[in-house]
Structure formats: C-alpha cells, structure tokens
Design a protein around this motif. Sequence first.
Motif, short mmCIF file in Angstrom:
data_model
loop_
_atom_site.label_atom_id
_atom_site.label_comp_id
_atom_site.label_asym_id
_atom_site.label_seq_id
_atom_site.Cartn_x
_atom_site.Cartn_y
_atom_site.Cartn_z
N ALA A 72 16.68 97.31 63.49
CA ALA A 72 15.67 97.17 62.58
C ALA A 72 14.66 98.32 62.66
N GLY A 73 15.04 99.17 62.17
CA GLY A 73 14.14 100.52 62.40
C GLY A 73 13.85 100.88 60.64
N ILE A 74 12.43 101.11 60.71
CA ILE A 74 11.80 101.40 59.44
C ILE A 74 12.26 102.45 58.57
N ILE A 77 15.59 101.08 56.89
CA ILE A 77 15.14 100.43 55.73
C ILE A 77 14.84 101.27 54.83
N PRO A 91 17.69 93.51 65.18
CA PRO A 91 16.39 93.85 65.80
C PRO A 91 17.03 94.18 67.28
N HIS A 103 8.65 95.14 68.60
CA HIS A 103 8.49 95.80 67.27
C HIS A 103 9.66 95.43 66.29
N GLN A 104 10.79 95.58 66.79
CA GLN A 104 11.90 95.54 65.92
C GLN A 104 12.20 93.86 65.49
N ASP A 106 9.69 91.94 65.30
CA ASP A 106 8.51 91.69 64.22
C ASP A 106 9.06 92.51 62.85
N THR A 107 9.55 93.63 62.84
CA THR A 107 9.88 94.04 61.73
C THR A 107 11.01 93.32 60.87
N ARG A 110 9.01 90.27 59.33
CA ARG A 110 8.24 90.64 58.31
C ARG A 110 9.23 91.08 56.97
N PHE A 111 10.26 91.87 57.21
CA PHE A 111 11.18 92.29 55.94
C PHE A 111 12.12 91.13 55.65
#
Length: 159
Positions: A72-74, A77, A91, A103-104, A106-107, A110-111
């Motif tokens: 789950a890396g920005i 994405i 994640p 943080h992954q 959370d990502t 969020r997405f």
Amino acid sequence: MIFATVGTQIPFPRMIESVRYAAERLDIDIVAQTIDVDYVYTPKGRLTCVKTVHPRKFQDLVAAADIIVSHAGIGSIISAATASKPIILMPRQSQLSEHRNDHQVDTAKRFGSRRGIYIFNDGPELVDVLTVPLVPLAPIEPDMSPLIAGIKSFIWNAS
C-alpha cells in the motif's frame, strides 16, 4: 498479465506468498518484483519473480499489466492511476514486523473505498478479488497549482 510489486525499500514475503497462492490457482501470468535477496522463490504456476526492476522496466510492466498488485505505497497507487490500471493493495503491518508503523494500513483505509482500488490481506482474499471484474483506477490529473508549478520549475531548472 498481473504485475506485483513490493516497492523498493524492504522485502514483503507475506505479499509474495499471497501472489504465489493466487498464481497456483488462477490461469494468469504474474511478474513479481520482490527486492528480497534472502528468500528463495521457487517457480509455481505462471509466477515469475525478479528481485529488482529498473525504473524504465517498472513503467513498461505497469503499462503492459492488466492489474497491479502492490504493497500500500503511494508511489504504486500513483503509478496505477497514471496508467489507469486497477490496483490491489496489501498493506504492510507493523504488528507483523513488516514496517516500523502502520502508515500503509492507514493508506489502505483512506484509499480503499476509491473506485479501482481493492484491498487484500492473504492469498484467498487475493484470489477472490482477482475473480471478479475490476475497474481501472481513475487517472490522476496533473496539479497545475502555482505551488506545484513553482516546485517543478525549481527542480527541472536546478543546476
């Protein structure tokens, strides 16, 4: 073809094992970028693992893929959105010592409800996601705000 990537910083054996699980059960070619130098991935099904991928080859694999499977890396994405590809995220979890924090997770929270982004936590969940029709992630429109334009100008014109 599916392109799976764990990112460029740390290995993610749980994700690769989930990808392997899917490869053993589905009739699809999967190329996985693993970065793991210690773990030995024995070929199973139609899964091909490579430890590293040059950035240009990475973009070629994203472009050629029908689906992206990723941590789950920005960056992943954004790559999927730029190429309008569906992305399935796993994640990394700090409680499993896969990262220093969540943080992954959370990502993904969020997405995860965005059209074209799907979440999985293990091999059977990945198979479930891969057996339903997936929609592509909407492309990201370039941000032309004055701040972004100024930063781009500074970076591109720096000597």
